[in-house]
Design an enzyme around this catalytic site. Structure first.
Site, short mmCIF file in Angstrom:
data_model
loop_
_atom_site.label_atom_id
_atom_site.label_comp_id
_atom_site.label_asym_id
_atom_site.label_seq_id
_atom_site.Cartn_x
_atom_site.Cartn_y
_atom_site.Cartn_z
CG HIS A 164 1.03 97.22 -6.43
ND1 HIS A 164 1.27 98.53 -6.15
CD2 HIS A 164 -0.26 97.09 -6.42
CE1 HIS A 164 0.16 99.28 -5.94
NE2 HIS A 164 -0.72 98.69 -6.25
NE ARG B 162 -3.34 94.65 -9.98
CZ ARG B 162 -3.32 94.96 -8.59
NH1 ARG B 162 -4.45 95.43 -8.05
NH2 ARG B 162 -2.15 94.82 -7.80
CD GLU C 182 -8.16 99.57 -6.82
OE1 GLU C 182 -7.54 98.79 -6.02
OE2 GLU C 182 -7.86 99.94 -8.03
CG ASP D 225 -5.86 100.53 -2.95
OD1 ASP D 225 -4.94 101.41 -2.36
OD2 ASP D 225 -5.18 99.62 -3.95
#
Length: 259
Positions: free
Chosen positions: A50, A75, A154, A180
């Site tokens: 993100h 990530r 998640e 999430d």
């Protein structure tokens, strides 16, 4: 034989049962990660899933984090497993893969993270080899032990096969995304990362992971939630994000000045 230094520090802390408190960076300016690495964090996570941080920027930030004596963790975006090896080659100590919802996802992730015979990572380490303090053959033999793979849990699908994911030799740890996870637990009706149902899920994940000796990491949107996650048994927490830290500090300062 010289032992790995920065690169092994994350794995070493987990092996000793110690907790890890990490910063979380998503802003693209690599100086942000470098600044946070100079604070008393134990590690720095670079988030490419993100926000605007790209792979190239993450790779440039990793040696700055390592230069501050801290391990870097990247990530990747969902499904971009080809970037796992690139991050480890550049000197990351670990990689987080989001949305690991099937055993095929987990096996693919592990294959990119580990050298043969455990995985299929190809040779090409440059920053990692240099930061390790090892000769090439020693690095090849030892890298699988200190190049850590974090599979994100998640979703309901991931929870249903949690034990199977944990049983894979190439998966070193699991990482909980509470936002999430809350969406999944509430059937897509709301988001509440602090809900009691989320805490119960984290407890369950910690219990199953602890049974096989693998650590659990948790993203925390606040310092309070980071402390709560540690109290639930997590071995690693990330404390807010760089953006959240910046906004929080600005709001506190403005409150004092204008108050």
């Amino acid at each position: 034989m010289p032992k790995p230094t920065i690169l092994s520090s994350l794995a070493d802390r987990f092996s000793r049962g110690e907790t890890v408190v990490s910063a979380w960076c998503g802003l693209p300016d690599v100086s942000t990660a470098a600044i946070l690495a100079q604070e008393d964090f134990d590690a720095v996570v670079l988030d490419m899933q993100h926000g605007p941080l790209t792979l190239g920027e993450a790779i440039r930030a990793i040696p700055l984090i390592n230069a501050a004596g801290k391990p870097a963790i990247g990530r990747i975006p969902v499904g971009e497993f080809q970037n796992v090896s690139k991050l480890l080659d550049s000197g990351a100590s670990g990689v987080i893969a989001p949305m690991i919802n099937t055993l095929e996802d987990a096996r693919t992730f592990a294959a990119y993270a580990k050298y043969p015979p455990l995985g299929e990572r190809s040779w090409g380490s440059y920053g990692g080899l240099g930061a390790s303090g090892l000769d090439p053959n020693s690095y090849l033999r030892e890298a699988n032990g200190f190049s850590l793979s974090f599979a994100m849990i998640e979703t309901r699908e991931a929870m249903a096969i949690l034990d199977d994911i944990l049983a894979l030799d190439g998966i070193d740890a699991v990482f909980v995304g509470p936002s999430d996870l809350s969406i999944a637990l509430f059937g897509g009706q709301r988001i509440d990362a602090t809900a009691p149902e989320v805490d119960e899920a984290i407890k369950h994940i910690v219990a199953r992971a602890s049974a096989v000796g693998k650590p659990v990491a948790v993203y925390a949107p606040s310092a309070e939630r980071a402390k709560a996650a540690l109290d639930l048994g997590a071995k690693m927490v990330t404390v807010m994000s760089d953006t959240a830290l910046l906004r929080s500090a600005a709001q506190r300062a403005l409150g004092i000045v204008r108050g």
